[in-house]
Design a protein around this motif. Structure first.
Motif, PDB file in Angstrom:
ATOM      1  N   ASP A   1      -4.313  39.001 -61.013  1.00 52.20           N
ATOM      2  CA  ASP A   1      -3.088  39.714 -60.635  1.00 52.20           C
ATOM      3  C   ASP A   1      -3.316  41.219 -60.631  1.00 52.20           C
ATOM      4  N   ASP A   2      -4.058  41.703 -61.615  1.00 50.43           N
ATOM      5  CA  ASP A   2      -4.370  43.135 -61.698  1.00 50.43           C
ATOM      6  C   ASP A   2      -5.233  43.575 -60.520  1.00 50.43           C
ATOM      7  N   ILE A   3      -6.227  42.762 -60.146  1.00 44.79           N
ATOM      8  CA  ILE A   3      -7.079  43.093 -58.993  1.00 44.79           C
ATOM      9  C   ILE A   3      -6.255  43.115 -57.715  1.00 44.79           C
TER      10      ILE A   3
ATOM     11  N   ARG B   1      -3.078  43.687 -57.422  1.00 43.95           N
ATOM     12  CA  ARG B   1      -2.161  44.822 -57.460  1.00 43.95           C
ATOM     13  C   ARG B   1      -2.879  46.110 -57.069  1.00 43.95           C
ATOM     14  N   ARG B   2      -4.128  46.275 -57.537  1.00 49.35           N
ATOM     15  CA  ARG B   2      -4.882  47.492 -57.204  1.00 49.35           C
ATOM     16  C   ARG B   2      -5.238  47.548 -55.720  1.00 49.35           C
ATOM     17  N   ASP B   3      -5.760  46.437 -55.179  1.00 47.30           N
ATOM     18  CA  ASP B   3      -6.134  46.405 -53.762  1.00 47.30           C
ATOM     19  C   ASP B   3      -6.055  44.961 -53.265  1.00 47.30           C
TER      20      ASP B   3
ATOM     21  N   THR C   1      -9.090  42.963 -51.530  1.00 42.38           N
ATOM     22  CA  THR C   1     -10.318  42.670 -52.270  1.00 42.38           C
ATOM     23  C   THR C   1     -10.835  41.290 -51.891  1.00 42.38           C
TER      24      THR C   1
ATOM     25  N   SER D   1      -2.411  34.771 -57.202  1.00 41.49           N
ATOM     26  CA  SER D   1      -2.379  36.209 -57.459  1.00 41.49           C
ATOM     27  C   SER D   1      -2.087  37.012 -56.196  1.00 41.49           C
TER      28      SER D   1
END
Length: 133
Positions: free
Chosen positions: A90-92, A94-96, A99, A124
């Motif tokens: 989820d964090d990845i 959210r960043r881009d 990816t 995610s």
């Protein structure tokens, strides 16, 4: 003596008429071909082609996810459990969100672990998922 009125006459003169039936057949076939082909030839397709830029586009970031033989997950060198994997993905995302996630599994890994990794990646929001060996 009997004479027949339907007996063929012998012609000594040459036939002066041209048989136009084959010519008409060929012309009708050509007419049909041109009627079918003409709209395809004259019709144009609207296209919006991209304009090339001077700098090549930057490749999207990549992340590596591996499923271990014991059912654990390794994301870019960090060992994670199922809950930690979902949070990290989820964090990845959210960043881009572009990816590329390369998911692979050990030869001895169970299918359930691999399916869990794919479900977490899809959940995610990551759309670029590659499957490795």
């Amino acid at each position: 003596m009997a004479a027949s009125t339907y007996a063929p006459r012998l012609r000594n003169d040459a036939m002066a008429e041209m048989n136009v039936t084959p010519l008409v057949d060929v012309m009708l076939v050509m007419l049909v071909i041109f009627m079918i082909a003409a709209p395809a030839i004259t019709k144009t397709l609207p296209m919006n082609l991209p304009i090339p830029s001077e700098t090549p586009p930057e490749p999207p970031p990549r992340a590596e996810l591996r499923v271990d033989s014991n059912g654990g997950f390794v994301l870019d060198g960090r060992v994670l459990n199922e809950a930690g994997l979902q949070a990290a993905l989820d964090d990845i995302a959210r960043r881009d969100p572009t990816t590329v996630l390369n998911v692979s599994a050990a030869a001895e890994a169970e299918y359930q672990g691999f399916a869990t990794a794919l479900a977490a990646a899809q959940g995610s929001g990551l759309g670029n998922i590659a499957m490795g060996d």
